[in-house]
Design a protein around this motif. Structure first.
Motif, PDB file in Angstrom:
ATOM      1  N   THR A   1      10.852   1.760 -17.918  1.00 14.70           N
ATOM      2  CA  THR A   1      11.464   1.121 -16.757  1.00 14.70           C
ATOM      3  C   THR A   1      11.824   2.169 -15.722  1.00 14.70           C
ATOM      4  O   THR A   1      12.045   3.330 -16.066  1.00 14.70           O
ATOM      5  CB  THR A   1      12.736   0.362 -17.155  1.00 14.70           C
ATOM      6  OG1 THR A   1      13.646   1.271 -17.789  1.00 14.70           O
ATOM      7  CG2 THR A   1      12.408  -0.786 -18.109  1.00 14.70           C
ATOM      8  N   PRO A   2      11.884   1.776 -14.434  1.00 16.34           N
ATOM      9  CA  PRO A   2      12.220   2.723 -13.381  1.00 16.34           C
ATOM     10  C   PRO A   2      13.625   3.306 -13.586  1.00 16.34           C
ATOM     11  O   PRO A   2      14.478   2.667 -14.144  1.00 16.34           O
ATOM     12  CB  PRO A   2      12.170   1.874 -12.097  1.00 16.34           C
ATOM     13  CG  PRO A   2      11.317   0.702 -12.450  1.00 16.34           C
ATOM     14  CD  PRO A   2      11.554   0.437 -13.897  1.00 16.34           C
TER      15      PRO A   2
ATOM     16  N   ARG B   1       3.296  14.980 -11.073  1.00 14.25           N
ATOM     17  CA  ARG B   1       3.648  15.156 -12.487  1.00 14.25           C
ATOM     18  C   ARG B   1       2.448  15.635 -13.295  1.00 14.25           C
ATOM     19  O   ARG B   1       2.585  16.450 -14.224  1.00 14.25           O
ATOM     20  CB  ARG B   1       4.213  13.856 -13.048  1.00 14.25           C
ATOM     21  CG  ARG B   1       5.589  13.502 -12.463  1.00 14.25           C
ATOM     22  CD  ARG B   1       6.002  12.093 -12.774  1.00 14.25           C
ATOM     23  NE  ARG B   1       6.091  11.857 -14.209  1.00 14.25           N
ATOM     24  CZ  ARG B   1       6.269  10.653 -14.753  1.00 14.25           C
ATOM     25  NH1 ARG B   1       6.373   9.587 -13.980  1.00 14.25           N
ATOM     26  NH2 ARG B   1       6.333  10.513 -16.057  1.00 14.25           N
ATOM     27  N   LEU B   2       1.261  15.150 -12.932  1.00 12.57           N
ATOM     28  CA  LEU B   2       0.060  15.614 -13.619  1.00 12.57           C
ATOM     29  C   LEU B   2      -0.175  17.101 -13.365  1.00 12.57           C
ATOM     30  O   LEU B   2      -0.580  17.841 -14.269  1.00 12.57           O
ATOM     31  CB  LEU B   2      -1.153  14.809 -13.159  1.00 12.57           C
ATOM     32  CG  LEU B   2      -1.324  13.419 -13.777  1.00 12.57           C
ATOM     33  CD1 LEU B   2      -2.421  12.645 -13.056  1.00 12.57           C
ATOM     34  CD2 LEU B   2      -1.633  13.515 -15.258  1.00 12.57           C
TER      35      LEU B   2
ATOM     36  N   MET C   1       3.580   6.024  -5.439  1.00 12.75           N
ATOM     37  CA  MET C   1       3.384   6.107  -6.891  1.00 12.75           C
ATOM     38  C   MET C   1       2.272   7.091  -7.226  1.00 12.75           C
ATOM     39  O   MET C   1       2.394   7.908  -8.153  1.00 12.75           O
ATOM     40  CB  MET C   1       3.049   4.712  -7.445  1.00 12.75           C
ATOM     41  CG  MET C   1       4.211   3.734  -7.418  1.00 12.75           C
ATOM     42  SD  MET C   1       3.682   2.033  -7.777  1.00 12.75           S
ATOM     43  CE  MET C   1       3.050   2.204  -9.441  1.00 12.75           C
ATOM     44  N   GLY C   2       1.169   7.018  -6.461  1.00 12.19           N
ATOM     45  CA  GLY C   2       0.047   7.914  -6.709  1.00 12.19           C
ATOM     46  C   GLY C   2       0.419   9.370  -6.475  1.00 12.19           C
ATOM     47  O   GLY C   2       0.033  10.248  -7.256  1.00 12.19           O
ATOM     48  N   GLU C   3       1.197   9.619  -5.408  1.00 12.95           N
ATOM     49  CA  GLU C   3       1.617  10.992  -5.118  1.00 12.95           C
ATOM     50  C   GLU C   3       2.532  11.535  -6.209  1.00 12.95           C
ATOM     51  O   GLU C   3       2.423  12.693  -6.614  1.00 12.95           O
ATOM     52  CB  GLU C   3       2.324  11.034  -3.762  1.00 12.95           C
ATOM     53  CG  GLU C   3       1.380  10.840  -2.584  1.00 12.95           C
ATOM     54  CD  GLU C   3       2.122  10.667  -1.273  1.00 12.95           C
ATOM     55  OE1 GLU C   3       3.384  10.745  -1.294  1.00 12.95           O
ATOM     56  OE2 GLU C   3       1.469  10.467  -0.233  1.00 12.95           O
TER      57      GLU C   3
ATOM     58  N   ARG D   1       0.838  -1.203   0.000  1.00 10.33           N
ATOM     59  CA  ARG D   1       0.000   0.000   0.000  1.00 10.33           C
ATOM     60  C   ARG D   1       0.873   1.253   0.000  1.00 10.33           C
ATOM     61  O   ARG D   1       0.571   2.227  -0.695  1.00 10.33           O
ATOM     62  CB  ARG D   1      -0.898  -0.014   1.239  1.00 10.33           C
ATOM     63  CG  ARG D   1      -1.810   1.207   1.347  1.00 10.33           C
ATOM     64  CD  ARG D   1      -2.580   1.190   2.660  1.00 10.33           C
ATOM     65  NE  ARG D   1      -3.396   2.389   2.814  1.00 10.33           N
ATOM     66  CZ  ARG D   1      -4.628   2.525   2.371  1.00 10.33           C
ATOM     67  NH1 ARG D   1      -5.213   1.525   1.744  1.00 10.33           N
ATOM     68  NH2 ARG D   1      -5.291   3.654   2.561  1.00 10.33           N
ATOM     69  N   GLU D   2       1.960   1.223   0.751  1.00 16.02           N
ATOM     70  CA  GLU D   2       2.838   2.386   0.822  1.00 16.02           C
ATOM     71  C   GLU D   2       3.464   2.689  -0.536  1.00 16.02           C
ATOM     72  O   GLU D   2       3.526   3.846  -0.963  1.00 16.02           O
ATOM     73  CB  GLU D   2       3.936   2.155   1.862  1.00 16.02           C
ATOM     74  CG  GLU D   2       4.850   3.352   2.042  1.00 16.02           C
ATOM     75  CD  GLU D   2       5.892   3.140   3.125  1.00 16.02           C
ATOM     76  OE1 GLU D   2       6.750   4.034   3.288  1.00 16.02           O
ATOM     77  OE2 GLU D   2       5.867   2.092   3.802  1.00 16.02           O
TER      78      GLU D   2
END
Length: 318
Positions: free
Chosen positions: A317-318, A275-276, A268-270, A262-263
């Motif tokens: 890729t990361p 970036r959005l 990733m969401g943040e 979850r972390e």
């Protein structure tokens, strides 16, 4: 950075305090330090104490610290308070209520302001527990700012969650709405010398019966009077029983893996959101929005196109 890691692992209080301040303030040294400390974490037991404001959580935690110290445990406390509108720091400062532990080298207490973060926890609380974990704390208590119907973040941080209730605080049915009941591994009826204790215990038992699950752990109900220490031995026994259950059943690793997953998803969401937000300033994005408003484009198509652009810019890729 290695010098910082070594001194934190030795439990040097000033370094621990400075590291947590870096985390709270978003200092550029925060991520390198957390990366260096991460291999030394994962050993401490995390116990969340949540409940409505005024339930006596701070006094309860103070007594639990004493129980842990009697058994030779090193203890950390993260006490999350409302944020001062003037300083941005913790408004109440739970350390005031725990002064008897102030000179104990085996106890580290840190008050943290929520800084506007909903969920009953400061955003930095999770990373602060890692610092205390690396500093050798055996048990870390996380006290929330005061739980409401949507403030249940503690279940995504603590191994064991104690929900503190008090007699006469209102209809118990309201307390159990919106998933709050599901967060609790045990219930604490604090201030049990007040009228209405038996009714509250009965109401909790009824709700537990109605919400009966297939899990092998059934949350116990502990009655305490934290102001004079009554019931604290029994509460400590139930807390340690739950931690033992987690390890014996394999739930310990299952929960911790779920929290780490979850972390990662939250980070990733943040990052995606950040970036959005940068693209929102792009004139081309505004033109697309104008065309959506004119019904010349469909919102889903615009969203997917800009997400695809982010993926290209970020690489595969990361």
């Amino acid at each position: 950075m290695q010098d910082w890691v070594d001194r934190i692992r030795q439990g040097e209080r000033r370094k621990v305090a400075r590291a947590i301040s870096w985390i709270e303030n978003g200092d550029e040294r925060r991520e390198p330090l957390l990366k260096a400390l991460f291999p030394y974490t994962g050993k401490a037991c995390l116990i969340g104490v949540t409940g409505a404001p005024g339930a006596g959580k701070s006094t309860l935690v103070d007594e639990l610290v004493s129980q842990a110290r009697k058994r030779g445990k090193k203890v950390g406390v993260i006490a999350v308070d409302p944020t001062s509108p003037f300083t941005g720091g913790a408004l109440l400062g739970d350390r005031v209520r725990m002064t008897r532990h102030a000179l104990d080298a085996g106890v580290y207490i840190r008050s943290m302001g929520t800084r506007g973060h909903l969920g009953g926890l400061a955003r930095a609380a999770k990373e602060a527990t890692r610092v205390l974990d690396a500093a050798g704390m055996d048990v870390i208590f996380i006290e929330t700012v005061g739980v409401g119907q949507s403030e249940i973040d503690i279940m995504h941080l603590a191994d064991t969650v104690a929900l503190v209730l008090t007699p006469g605080s209102g209809d118990a049915v309201q307390v159990f709405k919106a998933g709050i009941m599901e967060t609790a591994d045990l219930f604490v009826i604090n201030k049990a010398d007040m009228d209405g204790t038996k009714k509250l215990v009965h109401d909790v038992e009824e709700m537990l019966h109605l919400a009966k699950s297939e899990a092998s752990w059934h949350p116990p109900i502990c009655e305490t009077i934290s102001k004079d220490g009554r019931g604290m031995e029994e509460l400590w026994t139930e807390l340690t029983s739950h931690l033992a259950y987690l390890k014996e059943s394999g739930e310990w690793e299952t929960r911790r893996f779920a929290r780490l997953r979850r972390e990662v998803q939250e980070i990733m969401g943040e990052e995606l959101s950040r970036r959005l937000q940068e693209h929102v300033k792009d004139p081309a994005f505004q033109r697309d929005l104008d065309e959506v408003q004119a019904r010349e484009q469909v919102p889903h198509e615009v969203a997917r196109r800009w997400l695809a652009r982010l993926a290209v810019e970020g690489g595969d890729t990361p």
